[in-house]
Design an enzyme around this catalytic site. Sequence first.
Site, PDB file in Angstrom:
ATOM      1  N   ASP A 208       0.655  -1.250   0.052  1.00 46.11           N
ATOM      2  CA  ASP A 208       0.090   0.170   0.205  1.00 46.11           C
ATOM      3  C   ASP A 208       0.834   1.206  -0.099  1.00 46.11           C
ATOM      4  O   ASP A 208       0.739   2.056   0.800  1.00 46.11           O
ATOM      5  CB  ASP A 208      -0.802   0.070   1.182  1.00 46.11           C
ATOM      6  N   GLU A 450       3.092  -8.211   7.065  1.00 47.27           N
ATOM      7  CA  GLU A 450       1.702  -9.051   6.742  1.00 47.27           C
ATOM      8  C   GLU A 450       1.998 -10.049   5.613  1.00 47.27           C
ATOM      9  O   GLU A 450       1.305  -9.653   4.411  1.00 47.27           O
ATOM     10  CB  GLU A 450       0.763  -7.743   6.316  1.00 47.27           C
ATOM     11  N   TYR A 502      -7.308  -3.453  12.071  1.00 51.18           N
ATOM     12  CA  TYR A 502      -7.861  -2.342  12.071  1.00 51.18           C
ATOM     13  C   TYR A 502      -9.318  -2.428  12.204  1.00 51.18           C
ATOM     14  O   TYR A 502     -10.335  -2.461  11.159  1.00 51.18           O
ATOM     15  CB  TYR A 502      -7.660  -2.105  10.288  1.00 51.18           C
ATOM     16  N   GLU A 538       0.500  -1.813  14.329  1.00 47.61           N
ATOM     17  CA  GLU A 538      -0.436  -0.935  13.186  1.00 47.61           C
ATOM     18  C   GLU A 538      -1.471  -1.072  13.779  1.00 47.61           C
ATOM     19  O   GLU A 538      -2.233  -1.838  14.331  1.00 47.61           O
ATOM     20  CB  GLU A 538      -0.636  -1.558  11.871  1.00 47.61           C
TER      21      GLU A 538
HETATM   22  C1  GCB Z   1      -1.714  -2.302   6.737  1.00 49.73           C
HETATM   23  C2  GCB Z   1      -0.175  -2.332   6.066  1.00 49.73           C
HETATM   24  C3  GCB Z   1       0.080  -1.060   5.489  1.00 49.73           C
HETATM   25  C4  GCB Z   1      -1.143  -0.266   5.151  1.00 49.73           C
HETATM   26  C5  GCB Z   1      -2.133  -0.248   6.025  1.00 49.73           C
HETATM   27  C6  GCB Z   1      -3.489   0.405   5.628  1.00 49.73           C
HETATM   28  O1  GCB Z   1      -1.863  -3.485   7.327  1.00 49.73           O
HETATM   29  O2  GCB Z   1       0.540  -2.860   6.586  1.00 49.73           O
HETATM   30  O3  GCB Z   1       1.182  -1.004   4.617  1.00 49.73           O
HETATM   31  O4  GCB Z   1      -0.936   0.932   4.550  1.00 49.73           O
HETATM   32  O5  GCB Z   1      -2.517  -1.312   6.320  1.00 49.73           O
HETATM   33  O6  GCB Z   1      -3.809   1.476   5.730  1.00 49.73           O
HETATM   34  O7  GCB Z   1      -4.290  -0.350   4.977  1.00 49.73           O
END
Ligand code: GCB
Length: 643
Positions: A208, A450, A502, A538
Amino acid sequence: SGRRFSMWLVNFTCLTVVWTWCHCLHAGMLFPRESPTREIKELNGLWTFRADFSQNRNAGFEKAWFKRPLSETGPVIDMPVPSSFNDVPQDAQMRDFIGWVWYEREVWVPMRWLQDQSTRIVLRVGSAHYYSVVWVNGVLVTEHEGGHLPFEAEVGAVIRKDAGIPCRITIAVNNTLSLNTLPPGTIQYMTDHSKYPPGYFVQNINFDFFNYAGIHRSVLLYTTPEAYIDDITVQTTFLDSTGIVNYSVAVVGSDRPTVKVALVGKDGRCVATANGTTGILKVAEVNLWWPYLMHDNPGYLYSMEVRVNVSESGDKDSYALPVGVRTVNVTESKFLINSKPFYFHGVNKHEDSDIRGKGFDWPLIVKDFNLLKWMGANSFRTSHYPYAEEILDVADRLGIVVIDECPGVGIKDIRSFDPISLDHHLVVMEELVRRDKNHPSVVMWSVANEPAAEMPPAGPYFKQLISHTKSLDSRPVTFITDSNYSRDQGAPYVDVICVNSYFSWYHDPGHLEVISIQLHSQFDDWYRKYQKPIIQSEYGADAVPGLHSDPPTMFTEEYQKTVLQNYHKVFDQKRKEFVVGELIWNFADFMTAQGITRVVGNKKGMFTRQRQPKTGAFLLRERYWRIANETGVLPTWAKYPCQ
Ligand code: GCB
């Protein structure tokens, strides 16, 4: 070799041939520093540039563009170095260009360097993404696979052959990613001619961030004597108030060098000396290297001055390495620095900015450190690739703790677990450890982000990758996972569990109320299974700056803030147990490939891409300073900003 290069775009299996040919990791990769015996000439500035738009992207090799000035081969443009090339030309085709681009620069090498035959002249590229081939005066001097890490070549002999004319440096860089590159990618040819023109192809990626390319870090020439310090390795510990620095010095060009080592404090006083290529320096009343906000005097660095004398030739070489004395240990539930529990309250970053892309940029780097200090952040992860060495130098000096990540991001296709990929991944870890092993700020290696860790081949892959990394260096090793705790094949081998999640964003979007229960389950599941400390590596949510709502809805600053607050409530319970860190995704907004889930890039930053704070930045600032305050080690000079 023309065939090999054209195959780059069509079939990538040939890469192995290139690796075995060009890798020689027994050599060191010391950061170039001036000394009485070493000079540096920076080659940054405007280079001549040409992208190879030919159908097979191979005209440059077929027509040997490296043999004469690039401007004689066709149209050229100016290109700054260091910088990504993508956003510099006013040209849509260049922004998304895939294939070979050619850089060239002429340089006068000082006469002294050439006349003194015993001066070694080394050409060094700080990083170029992704695959590089380098010629000097039309002679191939090196090739390198992979962005984000330096490579060099001895060029004295080639330059001396053509002394009296400026020397011409040509660097061809290819940004094509394959299933066996790090990060991986695929080239997809679109063959439906009712939809795409003939020969149309795209680069697919599983990560990403924008695949910025070009010469991203400094290019320079530096000198050493013929017999020279090739590498230095330090490992530090302490016993009561005595610091212990185990060192080893690799000298090339002499069988029986005399090596003298002195450790010098900040006040210029020598605190320990030793002789020999390996030895131990003992420092009474040592000043340990402490993280920012953990000590009155964080980031204390000694200077380890290494002097080599070679009686046969009379050669002398010297190099000064900054050294921090500190230890790192991991227990079942704690991450210890100097035997004290360390809690990561920090960020994930990117090397990314307007116009220059991933190009090295001091103003941006210093600004970012100032923002980190302002926020009370004590750490960052180099998501998702190694950052410039200069950044680690600053982190060393400020006491900002670093999780050093290799470019193992987006390993999602089962074919990317094959032996060719693994071999390359091992080499990348060797290059990374070789480059960064002496930085006190670096406390852990991350071998991937990941990956598809639930696939069966992930088990043996990570077992070997992690044990190999451990054989190179004593630091803990991890990879960052988003897999299910019960199915993750790599987790058994890591020292610290690093989890990304997330909740209420990618899962249950809009449902802030599920964060608490899901996060509790996440932590308890992982800990029950592994009894290892856990870092939330994260978490976050996108916020388009200036969008507001009440009640909070997705993409507003309030929603981002509330996601953070809900996570923080759980962190505050779990950090009393086994959670040892929280790293926000992300420090700042950053560019990505275009797509329907990205509004001019990823907007999960606490700061905009231009480094303006969003609401979340103030929330984190309050929190991070409070955590530092609570742990009772807030230094006397630090003013708690959020009473
Ligand atoms: C993740 C990734 C990261 C992305 C982020 C996102 O899990 O490790 O590279 O930018 O989520 O914002 O989706």
